[in-house]
Design a protein around this motif. Structure first.
Motif, PDB file in Angstrom:
ATOM      1  N   CYS A 230       4.815  15.083  19.196  1.00  0.00           N
ATOM      2  CA  CYS A 230       3.994  15.999  18.284  1.00  0.00           C
ATOM      3  C   CYS A 230       3.836  16.116  16.868  1.00  0.00           C
ATOM      4  O   CYS A 230       3.289  16.506  16.470  1.00  0.00           O
ATOM      5  N   ASP A 231       4.952  16.246  16.408  1.00  0.00           N
ATOM      6  CA  ASP A 231       4.994  16.087  15.078  1.00  0.00           C
ATOM      7  C   ASP A 231       5.531  17.341  14.153  1.00  0.00           C
ATOM      8  O   ASP A 231       5.495  17.057  13.433  1.00  0.00           O
ATOM      9  N   ALA A 232       5.634  18.600  14.678  1.00  0.00           N
ATOM     10  CA  ALA A 232       5.789  19.378  14.274  1.00  0.00           C
ATOM     11  C   ALA A 232       6.201  19.791  13.522  1.00  0.00           C
ATOM     12  O   ALA A 232       6.547  20.054  12.644  1.00  0.00           O
ATOM     13  N   CYS A 233       7.910  19.213  13.823  1.00  0.00           N
ATOM     14  CA  CYS A 233       9.607  19.034  13.306  1.00  0.00           C
ATOM     15  C   CYS A 233       8.800  17.668  11.952  1.00  0.00           C
ATOM     16  O   CYS A 233       9.881  18.163  11.369  1.00  0.00           O
ATOM     17  N   GLY A 234       7.965  17.298  11.726  1.00  0.00           N
ATOM     18  CA  GLY A 234       8.400  16.214  11.034  1.00  0.00           C
ATOM     19  C   GLY A 234       9.647  15.579  10.653  1.00  0.00           C
ATOM     20  O   GLY A 234       9.958  14.668   9.813  1.00  0.00           O
TER      21      GLY A 234
END
Ligand code: FMN
Length: 176
Positions: free
Chosen positions: A50-54
């Protein structure tokens, strides 16, 4: 050193578990502090991408990797991956942990590492794909590998107990 050992087999008393036990025995006899995470017996989930963490945390998945493991990986000096060979690679349980490095990947760089792996077959090519994966992973993570044990021909507990791989795992643990 603080050492994190991540195991990836669903067999509690299996072949790779024996290598983990022996490595830990050796490392502890040398005064190291060991945290063991048995991925197959924890509530863990795959990276959702999801790449919410970047790639710099926190991870949105509320499971044992987020709650028990990831900070230990960030804080440790050495990471030991322990896997049975599954279709020439890491087991799914341990691959799930590796993929979840993503949320803290920059903070898990630069550690010492080791790999302990077991397989049924004993051909010259049995472990080539796993070796290539581990080598590339070490390059990407800038890990300094302290050694790897590729215990081929060790498909059952009695097979590995007849081999010298458990002793090699103990010696590797003692040497780090
Ligand atoms: C799903 C699965 C895939 C496997 N794939 C391989 C393989 O590609 N090559 C091999 O030599 N052994 C393979 N094996 C055998 C295991 O690697 C071997 O029995 C190992 O010792 C099991 O380790 P454990 O006791 O720690 O679970 C496979 C076993 C399973 C269950």
């Amino acid at each position: 050193m603080k050492i994190v050992v991540v195991t990836g087999s669903p067999h509690r008393a299996g072949t790779s578990a024996l290598l983990a036990d022996k490595f830990i025995e050796g490392a502890q006899s040398n005064g190291h502090e060991v945290f063991r995470f048995n991925a197959a017996f924890e509530n863990i989930n795959p990276c959702r991408g999801c790449d919410a963490c970047g790639m710099n945390g926190p991870c949105v998945i509320p499971d044992a990797i987020s709650e028990k493991l990831i900070q230990k990986l960030v804080d440790c000096d050495m990471i030991v991956l322990v896997t049975p060979l599954y279709y020439f690679g890491f087991s799914a349980q341990i691959k799930m942990v590796i993929d979840r490095f993503y949320s803290r990947t920059g903070h898990i760089h630069g550690k010492k590492s080791a790999l302990l792996a077991t397989s049924w077959n004993n051909d010259s090519w049995t472990m080539t794909a796993l070796k290539a994966h581990y080598t590339r992973l070490c390059e990407y993570m800038e890990w300094r590998s302290q050694g790897a044990i590729y215990a081929t021909g060790c498909g059952t507990r009695s097979m590995i107990e007849r081999s010298d791989f458990p002793q090699k795992a103990f010696e590797l643990g003692k040497s780090v």
